[in-house]
Structures are given as structure tokens and as C-alpha cells.
Design an enzyme around this catalytic site. Structure first.
Site, PDB file in Angstrom:
ATOM      1  N   LYS A 121     -14.220  -4.342   1.603  1.00 51.54           N
ATOM      2  CA  LYS A 121     -14.407  -3.806   0.890  1.00 51.54           C
ATOM      3  C   LYS A 121     -16.428  -4.207   1.633  1.00 51.54           C
ATOM      4  O   LYS A 121     -16.996  -2.699   1.733  1.00 51.54           O
ATOM      5  CB  LYS A 121     -14.348  -2.640  -0.186  1.00 51.54           C
ATOM      6  CG  LYS A 121     -13.117  -2.196  -0.077  1.00 51.54           C
ATOM      7  CD  LYS A 121     -13.509  -1.498  -1.487  1.00 51.54           C
ATOM      8  CE  LYS A 121     -11.580  -0.967  -2.278  1.00 51.54           C
ATOM      9  NZ  LYS A 121     -11.183  -0.142  -3.073  1.00 51.54           N
ATOM     10  N   THR A 155      -9.512  -1.432   2.530  1.00 51.28           N
ATOM     11  CA  THR A 155      -8.865  -1.918   0.621  1.00 51.28           C
ATOM     12  C   THR A 155      -9.273  -3.716   0.699  1.00 51.28           C
ATOM     13  O   THR A 155      -9.746  -4.603   1.622  1.00 51.28           O
ATOM     14  CB  THR A 155      -7.570  -1.331   0.663  1.00 51.28           C
ATOM     15  OG1 THR A 155      -7.302  -2.096  -0.662  1.00 51.28           O
ATOM     16  CG2 THR A 155      -6.432  -2.686   0.918  1.00 51.28           C
ATOM     17  N   ALA A 212     -17.866  -4.780 -15.177  1.00 50.75           N
ATOM     18  CA  ALA A 212     -18.908  -4.619 -14.307  1.00 50.75           C
ATOM     19  C   ALA A 212     -18.331  -4.686 -13.200  1.00 50.75           C
ATOM     20  O   ALA A 212     -19.550  -5.901 -12.433  1.00 50.75           O
ATOM     21  CB  ALA A 212     -19.760  -5.219 -15.484  1.00 50.75           C
ATOM     22  N   GLY A 213     -17.654  -4.808 -12.847  1.00 50.77           N
ATOM     23  CA  GLY A 213     -16.629  -5.577 -11.758  1.00 50.77           C
ATOM     24  C   GLY A 213     -16.987  -4.172 -10.207  1.00 50.77           C
ATOM     25  O   GLY A 213     -17.526  -3.299 -10.463  1.00 50.77           O
ATOM     26  N   ASN A 218     -14.837   2.406   1.426  1.00 50.35           N
ATOM     27  CA  ASN A 218     -13.180   2.052   0.968  1.00 50.35           C
ATOM     28  C   ASN A 218     -13.280   3.095   2.425  1.00 50.35           C
ATOM     29  O   ASN A 218     -11.815   3.016   2.322  1.00 50.35           O
ATOM     30  CB  ASN A 218     -12.866   2.361  -0.057  1.00 50.35           C
ATOM     31  CG  ASN A 218     -12.457   3.979  -0.408  1.00 50.35           C
ATOM     32  OD1 ASN A 218     -14.433   4.420  -0.316  1.00 50.35           O
ATOM     33  ND2 ASN A 218     -11.622   4.573  -1.245  1.00 50.35           N
ATOM     34  N   SER A 248       1.063  -1.234  -0.178  1.00 47.56           N
ATOM     35  CA  SER A 248      -0.007   0.035  -0.114  1.00 47.56           C
ATOM     36  C   SER A 248       1.059   1.448  -0.388  1.00 47.56           C
ATOM     37  O   SER A 248       1.731   1.468   0.393  1.00 47.56           O
ATOM     38  CB  SER A 248      -1.134   0.580   1.553  1.00 47.56           C
ATOM     39  OG  SER A 248      -1.338   1.357   1.476  1.00 47.56           O
ATOM     40  N   LEU A 249       0.601   2.265  -0.654  1.00 48.51           N
ATOM     41  CA  LEU A 249       0.990   3.736  -0.697  1.00 48.51           C
ATOM     42  C   LEU A 249       0.919   4.766   0.399  1.00 48.51           C
ATOM     43  O   LEU A 249       0.804   5.229  -0.300  1.00 48.51           O
ATOM     44  CB  LEU A 249       1.260   4.109  -2.384  1.00 48.51           C
ATOM     45  CG  LEU A 249       1.813   3.682  -3.214  1.00 48.51           C
ATOM     46  CD1 LEU A 249       1.718   3.892  -4.732  1.00 48.51           C
ATOM     47  CD2 LEU A 249       3.650   3.565  -2.882  1.00 48.51           C
ATOM     48  N   ASP A 292     -13.684   5.747  -3.597  1.00 46.17           N
ATOM     49  CA  ASP A 292     -13.022   5.467  -5.082  1.00 46.17           C
ATOM     50  C   ASP A 292     -13.928   5.617  -6.480  1.00 46.17           C
ATOM     51  O   ASP A 292     -13.591   6.667  -6.903  1.00 46.17           O
ATOM     52  CB  ASP A 292     -13.191   3.757  -4.974  1.00 46.17           C
ATOM     53  CG  ASP A 292     -12.870   3.094  -4.178  1.00 46.17           C
ATOM     54  OD1 ASP A 292     -10.894   3.424  -4.115  1.00 46.17           O
ATOM     55  OD2 ASP A 292     -12.878   1.998  -3.832  1.00 46.17           O
ATOM     56  N   ALA A 314     -14.605  -1.549  -9.649  1.00 43.25           N
ATOM     57  CA  ALA A 314     -14.505  -0.179  -9.377  1.00 43.25           C
ATOM     58  C   ALA A 314     -15.866   0.108 -10.236  1.00 43.25           C
ATOM     59  O   ALA A 314     -15.806   1.836 -10.406  1.00 43.25           O
ATOM     60  CB  ALA A 314     -13.359  -0.125  -9.940  1.00 43.25           C
TER      61      ALA A 314
END
Length: 277
Positions: A66, A62, A128-129, A87, A15-16, A102, A131
Site C-alpha cells: 500500500k 493490499t 496509531a498504525g 489501496n 482475499s474475499l 479504506d 488503518a
């Protein structure tokens, strides 16, 4: 007293977010720190209780938590409930409140490169997920009226559209149909993992004939320029990778937690540097 923030997920070592948020705290002279917490799926409920008991001021969520986290929160914002995922969590007045930054973060990133209001645009979403769902409902929430969804399995796109707002005109398309009609769209948004490192030679949509001024955005940021973005650039499109979405969703979470607006350009430069750009 130092304020505590963090992110929970599994895996989490990549993770950033800690680097980005801790730099923002330091830059704004805030007495706060952001940590990454590895949380197994079976321990999620206990982890949320523990974070609340510790008095954490807010945290990000994350993969893979979620959706599952929603049952452990005190309140969920309407847009996050519609999206079906959280999120970002804010600890306010003794309650853990779930949000989804998001989709809104992506919308803000898109607005930053669009000369015209997004509400005037005809948009194609590829995938279609989760995100795609977050972006779809967030675009609808800001008043975009024309949003089509193309997916390998058209039924999944139909299911996403079935929950749309009445004032949004949407169609579920096959990828073949989307490829044939790509010139009709002002903005094309790629939301799948196709083209991500190491499978950089793949694209979900062959770019052939875009209208002038088309924006093509890909939520992937490894590589910085996916095949679909490279092909779109050759066609003269305005392109945007996933770094902007990551930065804007993080900046929005930061603002919700602290009431302060971080420096977006500084955040973006830091993330690009961390990614080797």
C-alpha cells in the site's frame, strides 16, 4: 471486450475481493472479471508496469504494497497522499491514479449505523498504525472536529496527530488515560490487531463505563464479535465489526472503476457467508 480488474498483494489467496466483485459484476450484467495476483515485494514495479500494459481497468492494493506502490503510479489523489497509502488504483486516460478507499469506506460504514451526523461526535481512535491513519484523515476530511488517539506508545499517536488539519481538535492519549475517560466519547474505534483470531481473549481497552448510545466499532472481522465488542454490547453500546468497512471500501472502489453503485447488502451477505457467518 471484457474489462479486467484485480487485487495485488502477498499473501493473496485468502482475499474475499474476487468473490465480492465478480458477484457484483454478474448481478449488474457487466462484462468484467476480477482476479487476485500474488506479487512479491521485489517485483512490484514490474507488476504495475505489466498490469498497465495489459490495459487493466483498475485494481486494489493490499499488504504489503500500500505504501511502496505510490512511487510507481502516475498520480495520487490528495487524501491518499495525506494518508500515505494507496489501496485502489484507477486506470484512466492512460494514467494509473492512486486512491485510498479504506478510510472513506470506514466513514461510510460508520455513517450507516449512526443516527446523527458524524461531525457532531467526539471520537476516540485506538491504535496509531496504517488503518488508524486512514480513518483519522478520512474523518477529518468529512468535517469531524473532535478526534483523540490512544496508543500503547503515546509518541506514535503524537506523530499521527502532528499531520492533522488545523480545524481538528486532537489529543494523543495513553491507553490507561483513554480507559479512564471512555465515557466522554460518542464513538470508539478499535484499529489494532488485538483481539483477532486466535488471540480472541485480548482487548486493547477494558470497557467499563460508556455513555448511553455510544457506538463501538472494531475493524477486525475474525471473530465477528471481538472481546471489546462483546464487552461494549453488555454495556448497551451499538457495535459494528470490520465486515462493514471491508464491504464499503470495496463498494467505493467498484463505483470509482465502473461508475455503477453495487448492492451493499448483497455484498455484505456474500462476505458473511464466505466467512461462515
Amino acid at each position: 471486450m471484457k474489462q479486467l480488474y484485480g487485487v495485488i498483494g502477498n499473501p493473496i489467496g485468502h482475499s474475499l475481493s474476487p468473490v465480492m466483485h465478480n458477484d457484483a459484476f454478474e448481478h449488474l450484467n457487466m462484462d468484467a472479471h476480477y482476479l487476485a495476483f500474488l506479487v512479491e515485494e521485489e517485483a512490484l514495479g514490474e507488476a504495475v508496469k505489466g498490469l498497465k500494459a495489459l490495459g487493466i481497468s483498475g485494481f486494489n492494493v493490499t499488504t504489503p504494497h500500500k505504501v511502496a506502490i505510490m512511487e510507481y503510479l502516475d498520480e495520487i489523489a490528495p487524501l491518499a497522499r495525506q494518508i500515505g497509502a494507496v489501496n485502489t488504483v484507477v486506470h484512466r486516460d492512460g494514467k494509473l491514479i492512486g486512491y485510498n478507499t479504506d478510510g472513506i469506506g470506514f466513514v461510510r460504514a460508520l455513517q450507516s449505523i449512526s443516527e446523527d451526523p458524524l461531525q457532531e461526535k467526539r471520537i476516540l481512535l485506538i491504535g496509531a498504525g496504517g488503518a488508524s491513519r486512514a480513518i483519522y484523515f478520512s474523518l477529518a476530511d468529512v468535517g469531524v472536529k473532535e478526534i483523540d488517539i490512544a496508543n500503547r506508545t503515546r509518541d506514535k499517536a503524537k506523530n499521527l496527530i502532528s499531520g492533522c488539519m488545523e480545524n481538528v481538535n486532537s489529543h494523543a492519549l495513553s491507553l490507561e488515560c483513554a480507559a479512564e475517560n471512555q465515557g466522554e466519547y460518542d464513538i470508539i474505534i478499535q484499529t489494532t490487531t488485538i483481539g483477532m483470531h486466535p488471540h480472541v481473549e485480548y482487548t486493547p481497552l477494558e470497557i467499563r463505563s460508556l455513555k448511553q448510545g455510544t457506538i463501538v466499532s472494531d475493524i477486525i472481522y475474525n471473530p465477528f464479535e471481538t472481546k471489546i465488542l462483546g464487552d461494549a454490547k453488555e454495556q448497551g453500546a451499538i457495535i459494528q465489526n470490520g465486515i462493514d468497512m471491508f464491504v464499503y471500501q470495496g463498494a467505493l472502489a467498484f463505483e470509482m472503476w465502473t461508475g455503477c453503485v453495487p448492492n451493499i447488502d448483497r455484498m455484505k451477505q456474500l462476505v458473511m457467508r464466505e466467512l461462515g457467518g
